[in-house]
Write an enzyme that holds these catalytic residues in place. Structure first.
Site, mmCIF file in Angstrom:
data_model
loop_
_atom_site.group_PDB
_atom_site.id
_atom_site.type_symbol
_atom_site.label_atom_id
_atom_site.label_comp_id
_atom_site.label_asym_id
_atom_site.label_seq_id
_atom_site.Cartn_x
_atom_site.Cartn_y
_atom_site.Cartn_z
ATOM 1 N N PRO A 151 21.631 3.140 29.090
ATOM 2 C CA PRO A 151 21.994 3.184 30.505
ATOM 3 C C PRO A 151 21.583 1.861 31.165
ATOM 4 O O PRO A 151 20.395 1.569 31.286
ATOM 5 C CB PRO A 151 21.165 4.347 31.054
ATOM 6 C CG PRO A 151 20.719 5.126 29.842
ATOM 7 C CD PRO A 151 20.574 4.114 28.762
ATOM 8 N N LEU A 152 22.554 1.041 31.534
ATOM 9 C CA LEU A 152 22.284 -0.251 32.171
ATOM 10 C C LEU A 152 22.130 -0.048 33.674
ATOM 11 O O LEU A 152 23.022 0.469 34.339
ATOM 12 C CB LEU A 152 23.429 -1.230 31.912
ATOM 13 C CG LEU A 152 23.447 -2.007 30.596
ATOM 14 C CD1 LEU A 152 24.610 -2.992 30.601
ATOM 15 C CD2 LEU A 152 22.133 -2.732 30.366
ATOM 16 N N SER A 153 21.000 -0.485 34.216
ATOM 17 C CA SER A 153 20.752 -0.332 35.646
ATOM 18 C C SER A 153 21.033 -1.606 36.424
ATOM 19 O O SER A 153 21.078 -1.587 37.647
ATOM 20 C CB SER A 153 19.293 0.065 35.873
ATOM 21 O OG SER A 153 18.431 -1.010 35.512
ATOM 22 N N GLY A 154 21.176 -2.723 35.696
ATOM 23 C CA GLY A 154 21.276 -4.013 36.371
ATOM 24 C C GLY A 154 19.933 -4.671 36.545
ATOM 25 O O GLY A 154 19.837 -5.779 37.083
ATOM 26 N N GLY A 155 18.856 -4.004 36.063
ATOM 27 C CA GLY A 155 17.511 -4.572 36.129
ATOM 28 C C GLY A 155 17.106 -5.184 34.803
ATOM 29 O O GLY A 155 17.802 -5.043 33.788
ATOM 30 N N ILE A 156 15.932 -5.824 34.804
ATOM 31 C CA ILE A 156 15.538 -6.604 33.636
ATOM 32 C C ILE A 156 15.114 -5.736 32.458
ATOM 33 O O ILE A 156 15.250 -6.145 31.296
ATOM 34 C CB ILE A 156 14.424 -7.604 34.007
ATOM 35 C CG1 ILE A 156 14.347 -8.715 32.941
ATOM 36 C CG2 ILE A 156 13.087 -6.894 34.197
ATOM 37 C CD1 ILE A 156 13.544 -9.905 33.365
ATOM 38 N N ASP A 157 14.634 -4.526 32.705
ATOM 39 C CA ASP A 157 14.168 -3.692 31.594
ATOM 40 C C ASP A 157 15.320 -3.209 30.724
ATOM 41 O O ASP A 157 15.313 -3.368 29.497
ATOM 42 C CB ASP A 157 13.377 -2.490 32.131
ATOM 43 C CG ASP A 157 12.052 -2.907 32.750
ATOM 44 O OD1 ASP A 157 11.532 -3.975 32.368
ATOM 45 O OD2 ASP A 157 11.537 -2.176 33.614
ATOM 46 N N SER A 158 16.335 -2.608 31.344
ATOM 47 C CA SER A 158 17.494 -2.167 30.551
ATOM 48 C C SER A 158 18.248 -3.369 30.000
ATOM 49 O O SER A 158 18.837 -3.302 28.916
ATOM 50 C CB SER A 158 18.422 -1.282 31.382
ATOM 51 O OG SER A 158 18.950 -1.990 32.491
ATOM 52 N N GLU A 168 0.835 -1.200 0.000
ATOM 53 C CA GLU A 168 0.000 0.000 0.000
ATOM 54 C C GLU A 168 0.872 1.255 0.000
ATOM 55 O O GLU A 168 1.868 1.336 0.729
ATOM 56 C CB GLU A 168 -0.893 -0.031 1.249
ATOM 57 C CG GLU A 168 -1.901 1.086 1.358
ATOM 58 C CD GLU A 168 -2.825 0.915 2.551
ATOM 59 O OE1 GLU A 168 -3.820 1.644 2.641
ATOM 60 O OE2 GLU A 168 -2.554 0.037 3.406
ATOM 61 N N CYS A 217 -5.707 -3.436 2.074
ATOM 62 C CA CYS A 217 -5.504 -3.528 3.523
ATOM 63 C C CYS A 217 -6.788 -3.637 4.340
ATOM 64 O O CYS A 217 -7.365 -4.710 4.452
ATOM 65 C CB CYS A 217 -4.681 -2.330 3.988
ATOM 66 S SG CYS A 217 -3.909 -2.594 5.615
ATOM 67 N N LYS A 253 -9.200 3.189 -2.657
ATOM 68 C CA LYS A 253 -9.564 2.432 -1.455
ATOM 69 C C LYS A 253 -10.957 2.847 -0.996
ATOM 70 O O LYS A 253 -11.281 4.037 -0.953
ATOM 71 C CB LYS A 253 -8.534 2.689 -0.355
ATOM 72 C CG LYS A 253 -8.631 1.780 0.854
ATOM 73 C CD LYS A 253 -7.437 1.992 1.783
ATOM 74 C CE LYS A 253 -7.480 1.055 2.980
ATOM 75 N NZ LYS A 253 -6.300 1.235 3.870
#
Length: 729
Positions: free
Chosen positions: A358-365, A45, A175, A114
């Site tokens: 920025p790595l925080s040490g948590g699962i998101d980063s 499209e 579509c 369309k």
């Protein structure tokens, strides 16, 4: 065996407003289709201009440039001897239409606008275009001069028509028209159209392919016929990723399926089909009767071009394409592949030197970093597969004496991670997890502390106001506690951008440049507003901004095994924490405790709010049943169990914080769209950002009155049970 037709459809990695680049990819797809023996080629499209041009669709320049590019395709004799279905926006009688241009050998056969526009969620087509509201009707379109010279006439037909060849009949839909209750392909099929093309600009969301493929499969299973689905692929210039997966189906069966996630700019799939199979499939009495009764008859535009010329049938080596099982990816694979492909498109087209997280040490980063690593794996695989465009892009983005041969080598050149700790707040564990992850994927890692900047900012309050703010654990108020947390959070944002600008220079990267900063706020935290405005959630792009915590954990567990990253296991077992308050022997900050709800509950609130469109009262009424203690539960039902009073408190708590934090959504980092309950205010979730006080609102009062009735019914049942027990000997 009857007459064999070979048809082609494609996925193209188009880019909004890249007129010449898009046109070259269209021409390349035509060449590939012809090389595979196809006599019909279908494209996505709005493929000439790109799908997400947004308000550029209101500019006359765009329509002029699209027609100029169409003329380039029509005048290219290498694009002859194949029927072409091309996506172009057209201005007709001062009205803008989203159109398919059907052409052959340098001439336009007709233009099909369309009829049903996508206008919800991520789509605003009614803002730009007008639907064609006259089914089976047509009129004349006055060609601009640039096309009159090629056409040899001043007008072509414009409207809802079909193409009749000596051997078959084909029609086009676009579509959204496939998704509506009364789709055009059903009426075209009843009028004898045997090949339906669908040109799409369909974006990715988790597990959406299953729904899309079911719709096409059911369409051809009910109606019979050949269905060619084309789609955009890649980042067109927005938050959406178009996930390709071109398809060819016949009579409910998949014959060909393209890749859903790929770094290829052009991907063409073909299938050879016996047209008599369609006629035999449609020969049942019920279908014949419906066809005879159908009042909708289409104007047939005649052409002498055959899709199955006799010389094709003489080729004894040609065989019909056999049906195949459709291919699906798991949610974990979709996150790895979709986000990886999107980030590569964004990086190579933005002209920047790489990414910083920025790595925080948590699962998101951690998840954001692993997605970048997934991108590097995809790039290396494409290079090993001989993808010259990817090889050229890598040489430009990551120059060096030696061409990177592994994902880790590429990662070290273009990916940078920074751990920004605080001596009292940051734990040894988070610092180590960040370091171990960086070492595993070989990112260029910086380990630093922001204490001096934090103390300087805190000192401003003391020196200016004569007041020394303290954390809550040190005896301070909630206001002091929050301010001190936000100093750290915002310092990290400023620091991330500082390093993103200077790192390529300090590393003596040729050309210098700067890095794009990636955000790591998941969908639940954004929805709840559990983030500091202009902290590390503020970035250039957020790859996980519409992915919930549960899916991120599943992705990390999958990547631990499939990417051979054992260090990821510790991220899965760690308690989510912002680490913005001092650590003590008796206190460690917890995200879920701070939010007053679990991440799973947030996911439920998000789906009910956006997908099911429930306000506070509607959500409470629904959850009273879904979370009831006496509800029947299956083996895979993991919904929590709460009494109505607790549910009322949780629903109110969620909507209170949702309302007071709505202003944060207006500045939220644009997130790759992956879920239909995303709170992304940039395009998707359009709601006010100044709400009345909800604790005094009618919605909350209705919750209270409903809860009072439930409590009264509960007491009445208890009295009845006590009475029955007293009468029982």
């Amino acid at each position: 065996m009857g007459r064999l037709v070979t048809v082609a459809t494609c996925s193209l990695n188009q880019w909004a407003m890249d007129f010449e680049g898009n046109t070259s990819r269209i021409i390349e797809s035509i060449h590939q289709a012809k090389a595979k023996g196809a006599r019909l080629r279908v494209g996505p499209e709005l493929e000439i201009c790109g799908y997400t041009c947004q308000d550029h669709f209101g500019e006359p320049d765009l329509y002029m440039h699209c027609l100029e590019m169409l003329a380039r395709i029509l005048s290219d004799r290498s694009c002859y001897d194949i029927l072409l279905d091309i996506g172009v926006p057209i201005q007709h009688r001062n009205v803008y239409y989203n159109c398919r241009v059907i052409c052959l050998n340098g001439k336009i056969l007709f233009i099909r606008p369309k009829m049903f526009l996508a206008n919800d969620g991520n789509y605003r087509e009614m803002r730009f275009f007008t639907p064609w509201m006259r089914p089976t009707e047509h009129e004349e379109y006055h060609l601009p001069l640039i096309l009159q010279k090629l056409q040899g006439s001043t007008h072509v037909l414009f409207g809802d028509c079909v193409i009749s060849t000596p051997d078959t009949c084909l029609g086009a839909e676009t579509c959204e028209e496939m998704w509506i209750p009364d789709p055009p392909h059903a009426h075209m099929s009843l009028d004898g159209v045997e090949i339906i093309t669908n040109s799409s600009g369909s974006h990715f969301s988790l597990q959406k392919l299953d729904v899309r493929l079911k719709l096409i499969s059911e369409a051809t299973r009910k109606c019979g016929g050949i269905y060619l689905y084309a789609n955009q692929q890649g980042c067109d210039g927005e938050r959406l990723y178009f996930d390709g997966c071109a398809l060819i189906l016949c009579n409910g069966q998949v014959l060909a399926q393209g890749s859903q996630f790929s770094l290829n700019d052009v991907e063409v799939i073909t299938a050879t089909i016996d047209i008599e199979e369609v006629r035999a499939y449609r020969s049942s009495i019920s279908r014949r009767m419906q066809a005879a009764m159908s009042p909708r008859k289409y104007h047939r535009i005649q052409t002498s071009f055959e899709l199955s010329p006799e010389e094709y049938d003489m080729d004894l080596m040609q065989r019909p394409t056999l049906p195949r099982e459709p291919r699906y990816h798991s949610v974990e694979e979709e996150i790895a592949l979709c986000a990886g492909c999107y980030l590569w498109d964004y990086l190579r087209r933005s002209g920047t030197a790489g990414y910083l997280v920025p790595l925080s040490g948590g699962i998101d980063s951690c998840a954001t970093a692993v997605i970048v690593y997934s991108m590097c794996r995809l790039v290396i695989d494409a290079m090993k597969g001989g993808n010259m465009k990817v090889i050229e892009d890598v040489a430009r983005i990551a120059p060096g004496i030696k061409v990177p041969e592994t994902a880790e080598e590429l990662c070290n050149r273009i990916f940078h991670t920074v751990y920004m700790g605080m001596s009292k707040q940051s734990s040894v564990d988070t610092r180590r997890r960040a370091r171990d992850l960086s070492a595993a994927i070989n990112s260029y890692h910086v380990n630093l502390d922001i204490d001096t900047v934090y103390e300087a900012q805190k000192g401003l309050i003391t020196s200016t106001l004569g007041f020394e703010p303290k954390f809550k654990v040190e005896g301070g108020s909630e206001t002091e506690n929050l301010m001190l947390q936000n100093i750290q959070a915002r310092t990290r944002m400023v620091t991330a951008y500082e390093f993103a600008q200077i790192l390529p220079t300090t590393r003596a990267r040729p050309g210098g440049g700067s890095l794009l900063v990636l955000g790591s706020a998941n969908v639940g935290e954004s929805l709840r507003g559990y983030l500091t405005k202009y902290d590390c959630s503020s970035a250039d792009i957020n790859p996980i901004g519409s992915i919930d915590k549960a899916d991120l954990k599943r992705f990390i567990a999958w990547a631990e095994v499939n990417f051979d990253l054992p260090c990821l296991h510790e991220f899965l077992t760690a308690i989510p924490t912002a680490e913005l308050e001092p650590l003590t022997e008796t206190y460690v900050q917890s995200d879920e405790a701070d939010m007053g709800m679990t991440y799973d509950e947030l996911t439920t609130f998000g789906r009910l709010r956006k997908v099911h469109k429930l306000g506070p009262y509607g959500m409470f009424a629904r959850l009273v049943h879904d979370w009831a203690p006496d509800r029947e539960r299956g083996p895979n039902d993991h919904q929590p169990v709460y009494e109505p009073a607790v549910i009322a408190m949780k629903v109110k708590h969620f909507f209170h914080h949702y309302a007071i934090n709505r202003h944060k959504m207006t500045t939220l980092t644009p997130a790759l769209h992956c879920n239909d309950y995303s709170p992304d205010d940039n395009r998707f979730d359009l709601r006010p950002f100044l709400y009345p006080r909800l604790w005094e609102s009618w919605s909350f009062k209705r919750i209270d009155s409903h809860l009072a009735k439930l409590e009264e019914v509960k007491k009445k049942k208890a009295r009845m049970m006590q009475s029955q027990a007293a009468r029982t000997p």
